[in-house]
Design an enzyme around this catalytic site. Sequence first.
Site, mmCIF file in Angstrom:
data_model
loop_
_atom_site.group_PDB
_atom_site.id
_atom_site.type_symbol
_atom_site.label_atom_id
_atom_site.label_comp_id
_atom_site.label_asym_id
_atom_site.label_seq_id
_atom_site.Cartn_x
_atom_site.Cartn_y
_atom_site.Cartn_z
ATOM 1 N N SER A 1 -10.334 107.067 -59.687
ATOM 2 C CA SER A 1 -11.430 107.988 -60.035
ATOM 3 C C SER A 1 -11.093 108.628 -61.368
ATOM 4 O O SER A 1 -9.919 108.643 -61.778
ATOM 5 C CB SER A 1 -11.554 109.076 -58.962
ATOM 6 O OG SER A 1 -12.542 110.023 -59.334
ATOM 7 N N TYR B 1 -7.500 115.415 -53.410
ATOM 8 C CA TYR B 1 -8.156 114.156 -53.798
ATOM 9 C C TYR B 1 -7.679 113.709 -55.185
ATOM 10 O O TYR B 1 -7.305 112.548 -55.393
ATOM 11 C CB TYR B 1 -9.674 114.366 -53.801
ATOM 12 C CG TYR B 1 -10.461 113.178 -54.288
ATOM 13 C CD1 TYR B 1 -10.653 112.066 -53.480
ATOM 14 C CD2 TYR B 1 -11.025 113.162 -55.567
ATOM 15 C CE1 TYR B 1 -11.382 110.969 -53.935
ATOM 16 C CE2 TYR B 1 -11.756 112.074 -56.026
ATOM 17 C CZ TYR B 1 -11.927 110.987 -55.201
ATOM 18 O OH TYR B 1 -12.647 109.904 -55.654
ATOM 19 N N LYS C 1 -5.700 110.288 -56.303
ATOM 20 C CA LYS C 1 -6.278 109.317 -57.248
ATOM 21 C C LYS C 1 -5.351 109.110 -58.450
ATOM 22 O O LYS C 1 -5.246 108.005 -58.982
ATOM 23 C CB LYS C 1 -7.668 109.785 -57.681
ATOM 24 C CG LYS C 1 -8.682 109.766 -56.552
ATOM 25 C CD LYS C 1 -9.126 108.367 -56.258
ATOM 26 C CE LYS C 1 -9.328 108.052 -54.808
ATOM 27 N NZ LYS C 1 -9.748 106.672 -54.570
HETATM 28 P P1 NAP Z 1 -18.243 106.302 -49.299
HETATM 29 O O1 NAP Z 1 -19.658 105.938 -49.586
HETATM 30 O O2 NAP Z 1 -17.954 107.514 -48.487
HETATM 31 O O3 NAP Z 1 -17.538 105.020 -48.629
HETATM 32 C C1 NAP Z 1 -16.192 105.079 -48.272
HETATM 33 C C2 NAP Z 1 -15.843 103.789 -47.567
HETATM 34 O O4 NAP Z 1 -14.462 103.828 -47.186
HETATM 35 C C3 NAP Z 1 -16.623 103.578 -46.290
HETATM 36 O O5 NAP Z 1 -16.869 102.208 -46.114
HETATM 37 C C4 NAP Z 1 -15.671 104.091 -45.216
HETATM 38 O O6 NAP Z 1 -16.012 103.537 -43.961
HETATM 39 C C5 NAP Z 1 -14.356 103.569 -45.789
HETATM 40 N N1 NAP Z 1 -13.146 104.235 -45.281
HETATM 41 C C6 NAP Z 1 -12.832 105.553 -45.344
HETATM 42 N N2 NAP Z 1 -11.640 105.768 -44.745
HETATM 43 C C7 NAP Z 1 -11.195 104.564 -44.309
HETATM 44 C C8 NAP Z 1 -10.035 104.137 -43.610
HETATM 45 N N3 NAP Z 1 -9.081 105.010 -43.217
HETATM 46 N N4 NAP Z 1 -9.906 102.831 -43.307
HETATM 47 C C9 NAP Z 1 -10.851 101.927 -43.683
HETATM 48 N N5 NAP Z 1 -11.970 102.279 -44.357
HETATM 49 C C10 NAP Z 1 -12.132 103.584 -44.652
HETATM 50 O O7 NAP Z 1 -17.413 106.481 -50.656
HETATM 51 P P2 NAP Z 1 -17.680 105.958 -52.140
HETATM 52 O O8 NAP Z 1 -18.332 107.054 -52.881
HETATM 53 O O9 NAP Z 1 -18.298 104.624 -52.116
HETATM 54 O O10 NAP Z 1 -16.164 105.870 -52.651
HETATM 55 C C11 NAP Z 1 -15.448 104.651 -52.575
HETATM 56 C C12 NAP Z 1 -14.209 104.783 -53.441
HETATM 57 O O11 NAP Z 1 -14.619 105.141 -54.764
HETATM 58 C C13 NAP Z 1 -13.244 105.872 -52.988
HETATM 59 O O12 NAP Z 1 -11.925 105.444 -53.172
HETATM 60 C C14 NAP Z 1 -13.565 107.038 -53.925
HETATM 61 O O13 NAP Z 1 -12.456 107.863 -54.109
HETATM 62 C C15 NAP Z 1 -13.936 106.289 -55.181
HETATM 63 N N6 NAP Z 1 -14.796 107.046 -56.099
HETATM 64 C C16 NAP Z 1 -16.090 107.346 -55.799
HETATM 65 C C17 NAP Z 1 -16.899 108.018 -56.728
HETATM 66 C C18 NAP Z 1 -18.357 108.321 -56.474
HETATM 67 O O14 NAP Z 1 -19.018 108.905 -57.354
HETATM 68 N N7 NAP Z 1 -18.913 107.949 -55.355
HETATM 69 C C19 NAP Z 1 -16.346 108.428 -57.941
HETATM 70 C C20 NAP Z 1 -15.016 108.125 -58.205
HETATM 71 C C21 NAP Z 1 -14.250 107.420 -57.293
HETATM 72 P P3 NAP Z 1 -15.530 104.203 -42.558
HETATM 73 O O15 NAP Z 1 -15.727 105.687 -42.705
HETATM 74 O O16 NAP Z 1 -16.373 103.554 -41.520
HETATM 75 O O17 NAP Z 1 -14.087 103.848 -42.421
#
Ligand code: NAP
Length: 257
Positions: free
Chosen positions: A143, A157, A161
């Site tokens: 991130s 967090y 990251k």
């Molecule tokens: P999200 O929509 O909340 O999706 C998170 C995914 O991770 C879900 O499929 C969730 O499914 C899975 N997950 C969570 N804990 C888990 C575990 N212990 N074992 C297996 N699967 C797990 O999040 P997102 O926004 O797409 O973020 C995805 C990644 O991008 C993360 O690493 C986040 O830090 C990074 N990121 C996101 C943003 C943003 O703007 N969205 C920005 C920077 C970085 P279950 O809950 O069913 O396990």
Amino acid sequence: MFASLAGRVVVVTGASKGIGRGIAKRFGAAGCRVVVVARDGHAAKLVAEDIDVMGGRAIALSADIATEAGAHAIAAAAQDHFGGIDILCANAGVFPSAKIGDMTAEDFDAVMGINLRGTFLSVKACLPALAKTGRGRIVVTSSITGPITGFPGWSHYGASKAGQLGFVRTAAIELAAKGITINAVLPGNIATEGLIAMGEDYMASMASSVPLKRLGSVEDIANAALFFATEEAGYITGQSLVIDGGQVLPESLAALE
Ligand code: NAP
């Protein structure tokens, strides 16, 4: 023109929604065979079915990547169904908010356990299969928050990251001997369900702080992950790529006017 990745086996953790779903579908569209991982197996199955409908091949797996058993289950499923692993996208992550004064040690450990320890466990479990290909690829979703920026409520967090990037740099050296590259994508504000649920005003205010004046899409991140997995990116390792529409660049609000 990049060489085709058709037939490659890609494991995507956290692929039931958001960025991970975008990555899984992008690799599926590129002809890869995809292992869709999340704790919620039903949600993962819906994504795998979407990929099948698109003409790709995918299986869904319910696994918790914060546990050694869960990480091993991922590698075993990829081996059993598709005969190995070419690409690991270690994307699963959580981002609960808590200010430091209110944060418990358990809150801190839970975020570290999934985001940082889970990255390590996923990489370790998939390592033997990736090494067998002689050209394995790992893409970690980090991130901008932590490595570059900060945001109140996300100290744990951000630490997780930033920690992923420290892991990536040493892993790159260790894994180079096995022909494996490992790189990180650093998304800015991406329009996932969670962000959309915060409402149009919030989305508009976030978009206004981005020089390109829009939030990122999951496809923006998926395309970068796909690039790191190509043959042509084979000499890139230990690096991180910011995908944020220029969000981290302005020195002040005046720079955006
Ligand atoms: P999200 O929509 O909340 O999706 C998170 C995914 O991770 C879900 O499929 C969730 O499914 C899975 N997950 C969570 N804990 C888990 C575990 N212990 N074992 C297996 N699967 C797990 O999040 P997102 O926004 O797409 O973020 C995805 C990644 O991008 C993360 O690493 C986040 O830090 C990074 N990121 C996101 C943003 C943003 O703007 N969205 C920005 C920077 C970085 P279950 O809950 O069913 O396990």
